[in-house]
Structure formats: C-alpha cells, structure tokens
Design a protein around this motif. Sequence first.
Motif, PDB file in Angstrom:
ATOM      1  N   VAL A 194       0.797 -22.534  29.147  1.00 37.47           N
ATOM      2  CA  VAL A 194       1.298 -23.842  29.572  1.00 37.47           C
ATOM      3  C   VAL A 194       2.028 -23.733  30.905  1.00 37.47           C
ATOM      4  O   VAL A 194       1.827 -24.537  31.824  1.00 37.47           O
ATOM      5  N   ALA A 195       2.864 -22.708  31.046  1.00 39.15           N
ATOM      6  CA  ALA A 195       3.606 -22.526  32.297  1.00 39.15           C
ATOM      7  C   ALA A 195       2.667 -22.208  33.458  1.00 39.15           C
ATOM      8  O   ALA A 195       2.856 -22.703  34.575  1.00 39.15           O
ATOM      9  N   LEU A 196       1.646 -21.404  33.197  1.00 34.64           N
ATOM     10  CA  LEU A 196       0.693 -21.078  34.256  1.00 34.64           C
ATOM     11  C   LEU A 196      -0.072 -22.313  34.715  1.00 34.64           C
ATOM     12  O   LEU A 196      -0.266 -22.533  35.918  1.00 34.64           O
ATOM     13  N   LEU A 197      -0.497 -23.131  33.772  1.00 34.74           N
ATOM     14  CA  LEU A 197      -1.217 -24.359  34.126  1.00 34.74           C
ATOM     15  C   LEU A 197      -0.316 -25.326  34.884  1.00 34.74           C
ATOM     16  O   LEU A 197      -0.751 -25.989  35.831  1.00 34.74           O
ATOM     17  N   GLN A 198       0.948 -25.412  34.474  1.00 33.81           N
ATOM     18  CA  GLN A 198       1.885 -26.275  35.187  1.00 33.81           C
ATOM     19  C   GLN A 198       2.070 -25.822  36.631  1.00 33.81           C
ATOM     20  O   GLN A 198       2.106 -26.643  37.552  1.00 33.81           O
ATOM     21  N   LEU A 199       2.171 -24.520  36.821  1.00 34.79           N
ATOM     22  CA  LEU A 199       2.348 -23.995  38.172  1.00 34.79           C
ATOM     23  C   LEU A 199       1.116 -24.258  39.032  1.00 34.79           C
ATOM     24  O   LEU A 199       1.232 -24.708  40.188  1.00 34.79           O
ATOM     25  N   LEU A 200      -0.062 -24.004  38.491  1.00 33.57           N
ATOM     26  CA  LEU A 200      -1.293 -24.211  39.257  1.00 33.57           C
ATOM     27  C   LEU A 200      -1.501 -25.681  39.600  1.00 33.57           C
ATOM     28  O   LEU A 200      -1.850 -26.027  40.743  1.00 33.57           O
ATOM     29  N   LEU A 201      -1.280 -26.557  38.644  1.00 30.36           N
ATOM     30  CA  LEU A 201      -1.450 -27.987  38.892  1.00 30.36           C
ATOM     31  C   LEU A 201      -0.391 -28.513  39.863  1.00 30.36           C
ATOM     32  O   LEU A 201      -0.689 -29.347  40.719  1.00 30.36           O
ATOM     33  N   THR A 248       0.699 -30.725  45.164  1.00 28.09           N
ATOM     34  CA  THR A 248       1.486 -30.660  46.402  1.00 28.09           C
ATOM     35  C   THR A 248       0.594 -30.388  47.609  1.00 28.09           C
ATOM     36  O   THR A 248       0.766 -31.003  48.677  1.00 28.09           O
ATOM     37  N   ALA A 249      -0.379 -29.481  47.454  1.00 30.77           N
ATOM     38  CA  ALA A 249      -1.269 -29.151  48.564  1.00 30.77           C
ATOM     39  C   ALA A 249      -2.127 -30.354  48.972  1.00 30.77           C
ATOM     40  O   ALA A 249      -2.276 -30.643  50.170  1.00 30.77           O
ATOM     41  N   LEU A 299      -5.992 -34.737  39.077  1.00 30.77           N
ATOM     42  CA  LEU A 299      -4.975 -33.692  38.968  1.00 30.77           C
ATOM     43  C   LEU A 299      -3.752 -34.175  38.194  1.00 30.77           C
ATOM     44  O   LEU A 299      -3.200 -33.445  37.359  1.00 30.77           O
ATOM     45  N   ASN A 300      -3.339 -35.403  38.451  1.00 31.69           N
ATOM     46  CA  ASN A 300      -2.146 -35.901  37.772  1.00 31.69           C
ATOM     47  C   ASN A 300      -2.419 -36.287  36.326  1.00 31.69           C
ATOM     48  O   ASN A 300      -1.500 -36.269  35.505  1.00 31.69           O
ATOM     49  N   LEU A 301      -3.645 -36.637  36.009  1.00 32.25           N
ATOM     50  CA  LEU A 301      -3.991 -36.826  34.600  1.00 32.25           C
ATOM     51  C   LEU A 301      -3.859 -35.511  33.843  1.00 32.25           C
ATOM     52  O   LEU A 301      -3.291 -35.456  32.744  1.00 32.25           O
TER      53      LEU A 301
END
Length: 223
Positions: free
Chosen positions: A39-46, A51-52, A184-186
């Motif tokens: 979950v943390a990894l997906l949050q960081l990637l998304l 942001t990019a 991405l935000n979904l």
Amino acid sequence: MGQGQKGSSDKKESKRRRDDSPSPEDGNKCRVCRFPLLVALLQLLLGVAVTAVAFLMVAISPSLLARETPHWAGIILCLASILGFILYCITYQPDERTSMQFIVKLLYFIMCTTGLVLSVLVVAFAVHHHSQTSSFICEKADDDCMCTLDPNDPIARTFTYEGVSDCEAITGTLSFYFLLQILLNLAQGLICAVGAFIMWKHRYQVFFSGLQIGSPAQQWQKV
C-alpha cells in the motif's frame, strides 16, 4: 482459609491475564496485516506520478490555475506513504502501548482520509476541465492562445492561455493530461481508501472481549 487463599490466587491470576493482553501469534504477520508494504509503495508511486503530470501541465502554460494542476494532491499522497513506511518500521506493540505508534497510526489515518477527499476533488475538477478543453475552439494571438466554447457567441467566455506556442497543446496535450489525472487520482483515491480501511479494521473491527466466562481454559476470545 485454604479456600480464601485459593480465591485470592485465582483473582491474581485473572488480573494478570487481563493486564497482559494477548500477544500476537506472529509479530511479522500482524505487522503486515496492520499495514501492508504494498500500500505504501503504491501510494508513493501514484503520488510521484500525479505530481509529475501536474508539473508537465504547468509547462504547457504558466497561466493554468492550481485546481488545474493538482500537484498538491500528489504531494499529500507522498507524505502519507512516508508515514506508512514509518509505521511499518515501528516495533509492533499490542493495544498501542507506545505513544509513537498511536500518533503515527492516527496521522496516517488522517492523511489517507485527506488523500481520499483530495482525490475526489481532483477527479471532479479534471472531468470538468477535460470536457471543456475537448470542446475548445482556439486561435493564436501573439504568444497567447485564445479559446472559447462557441466562437459565434459574442458574449461567450474567452479563456486565455499565456506562453503557448501551439494551440494544439491546449486542445490535445492538455486534454490528454486531464484524462491521465482522472485515471491516476481514481487509483490514488482507491489506495487511500484501502489504507484508511486497514487502519480502521485493525483498531475497531478486531478486538478482544476478555476472558470467556465459564470456560475451563480461561482463554481470551477474539471477536
């Protein structure tokens, strides 16, 4: 006298069992259950992706508003993922006996909830702007791009995008970025909802009811 001593001993034993809440069967398993690393990894990637894309949108025209370039939503999610990694690394203590564990869990739940709300707002804005830019009729005016929904309407609102070399960047590229932000935000909102649900489930849904009354083994019952 013997019965009194036996009763006193039983009470002390019962009190000791109540004070010592049931230890996890598997410390590593409980840690993964309360906060999966995925979950943390997906949050960081998304968060990084949102942001990019937002900064790529700013590069098209500096006149875009903050609600059109939602880098703030990605930054919030990155902060939530950092809290998640910190929570994962904290030594697990049953019943949140350390103040650090409780504070980080509370902050992570708040950040996930905030990220979910912001993701919904970004999706709403992105859907509106995507529909709008897809219907624009634009023409070049010096270094700016003048866009309107109906060029034949003399009182129709005109949207001015500064520093645009080609109006195709507004009707094509910018519209595509809005669509990308929607997707991405979904995904970001879904991950935030999962993170918040995991925290709520660990804190409230699974708890210990105490000693089983009338049970010869006098064990804790998990409900």
